[in-house]
Write a protein that holds these residues in place. Sequence first.
Motif, short mmCIF file in Angstrom:
data_model
loop_
_atom_site.label_atom_id
_atom_site.label_comp_id
_atom_site.label_asym_id
_atom_site.label_seq_id
_atom_site.Cartn_x
_atom_site.Cartn_y
_atom_site.Cartn_z
N GLU A 46 24.86 66.04 63.28
CA GLU A 46 25.31 66.95 64.34
C GLU A 46 25.28 66.30 65.72
O GLU A 46 26.25 66.37 66.48
CB GLU A 46 24.43 68.20 64.34
CG GLU A 46 24.49 69.00 63.06
CD GLU A 46 23.66 70.27 63.16
OE1 GLU A 46 23.93 71.10 64.05
OE2 GLU A 46 22.71 70.41 62.36
N GLU A 47 24.15 65.66 66.06
CA GLU A 47 24.03 65.06 67.39
C GLU A 47 24.99 63.88 67.54
O GLU A 47 25.67 63.74 68.57
CB GLU A 47 22.59 64.60 67.62
CG GLU A 47 22.38 63.98 69.00
CD GLU A 47 20.93 63.57 69.24
OE1 GLU A 47 20.63 63.13 70.37
OE2 GLU A 47 20.10 63.70 68.32
N ARG A 48 25.06 63.05 66.52
CA ARG A 48 25.95 61.89 66.57
C ARG A 48 27.39 62.32 66.76
O ARG A 48 28.12 61.73 67.57
CB ARG A 48 25.80 61.08 65.28
CG ARG A 48 26.62 59.80 65.27
CD ARG A 48 26.53 59.10 63.92
NE ARG A 48 27.32 57.87 63.90
CZ ARG A 48 27.61 57.17 62.81
NH1 ARG A 48 27.16 57.59 61.63
NH2 ARG A 48 28.34 56.08 62.88
N HIS A 51 28.11 63.59 70.41
CA HIS A 51 28.30 62.50 71.37
C HIS A 51 29.60 61.74 71.10
O HIS A 51 30.25 61.27 72.03
CB HIS A 51 27.10 61.55 71.32
CG HIS A 51 25.84 62.14 71.89
ND1 HIS A 51 25.71 62.47 73.22
CD2 HIS A 51 24.67 62.48 71.29
CE1 HIS A 51 24.50 62.98 73.44
NE2 HIS A 51 23.85 63.00 72.28
N TRP A 85 27.48 73.62 62.95
CA TRP A 85 27.01 72.90 64.14
C TRP A 85 26.00 73.76 64.87
O TRP A 85 26.31 74.91 65.23
CB TRP A 85 28.20 72.63 65.04
CG TRP A 85 28.25 71.26 65.65
CD1 TRP A 85 27.32 70.28 65.59
CD2 TRP A 85 29.33 70.74 66.44
NE1 TRP A 85 27.74 69.18 66.27
CE2 TRP A 85 28.96 69.43 66.80
CE3 TRP A 85 30.54 71.25 66.87
CZ2 TRP A 85 29.80 68.62 67.58
CZ3 TRP A 85 31.36 70.45 67.64
CH2 TRP A 85 31.00 69.15 68.00
N TRP A 89 24.27 71.88 70.11
CA TRP A 89 25.24 70.80 70.17
C TRP A 89 26.61 71.33 70.58
O TRP A 89 27.36 70.64 71.28
CB TRP A 89 25.31 70.08 68.83
CG TRP A 89 23.99 69.49 68.43
CD1 TRP A 89 23.26 69.77 67.32
CD2 TRP A 89 23.19 68.58 69.20
NE1 TRP A 89 22.07 69.08 67.32
CE2 TRP A 89 22.01 68.33 68.47
CE3 TRP A 89 23.36 67.93 70.42
CZ2 TRP A 89 21.00 67.48 68.91
CZ3 TRP A 89 22.36 67.07 70.88
CH2 TRP A 89 21.20 66.86 70.13
#
Length: 401
Positions: A46-48, A51, A85, A89
């Motif tokens: 999710e974080e990757r 970004h 998600w 995020w």
Amino acid sequence: MPFSAPIDAWTGMPAARFGLYLHFPYCLAKCPYCDFAVAVARQVPEERYAHAVLKELDARLAATPELRKRTLESIFLGGGTPSLWHPKWVALVLEGIASRLPVAPGAEVSLEANPELADAERFAGFQAAGVNRLSLGVQSFQPETLKALGRAHDAQGAEAAFRMARRAGFEVVSMDFIYGVHGQTREQVEADARRAVALEPEHLSTYALTLEREVLAEDTPLAKRLARGEVALPQDEEVVAMAATLREVYAAHGLSRYEISNHARAGYSSRHNALYWTGGEYLALGVGASGMLHTPSPHRYVNLRSTEAYLKAVEQGTLPEASREALGPEELFEERLAMGLRLRSGVDWEAVCTAYGQDPEPRRAEVARLVEHGLAELRGARLVLTETGADLHSAICARLI
């Protein structure tokens, strides 16, 4: 709370002129009819991914700095399953978009959600993040149809998801349905429609199941089963009757058909989807996403469909495109006319011809024939397909184009 958007002069539709589509590709399972860019994952990065899409936006704005001056009038988070998600995020991405591009006051910000993942706290988190329109992928309330479509939720779960959205404060909720499914009856389609309108949504999208290989982005398991003769779809006449039945039910409950597959209460048509139908421009971010821009010259681009290939390209600082196509006046004309004729308000067909350098004279006789045979009407300058004509949209467009 209808969303703000300019009125497209050629169709009379309130439609975003510049929008952003963000594709979230991850799902817990892939539906057998789905040809979208989807990755099945139990552990979603999710974080990757958050970004990565912002890094892609930076790359696109660096390549075309003129876009920084454009104001977004709609944002759509589709998938895949965007409701996988975490709201933090989603908030990061929406804040990142707003820090890089102006966002119009009253812009429509939609997110697609899966009923089986319904969680009131998560829905409230999406709203707090800036989402103001929720679209639930219900598809059907019938257990047989849901099983045929490979869906994991049930009718009670879908209704619970709708109510959770209301409790979370969403004033605009849409639901998606599918008809023309193998084994489905007209009575089941009507039952779905009646159950849907009883929830009092602002918007309903209802699509005929499509398995023709020539119109799919990739071959699907269900399309393969159809080719092998393992399943049979309802006859075309029955599918047309199903569509007529659900239209009657929707209309009786205040949901008017404003596009071939879409119905809404007055003022609640989708501003973002109308962007596609009225020739607007849109940035697209994420795996497999397709964008269309007129800057620096008209073109369409499609991103890589592999999640790993996409992430690798973006993180290396390159645009993650699989293809890019220049759009000339003829391509723009064909799309503008065909999409405009999907709308129940019709389209000023002569203005479209003139704008893209196409001579209206050779088409005038065909327009007259459409009117004579009850397939279209002329309302002032706009050519409007009748209900019968709308069922023959593709064939009519082929003759006009």
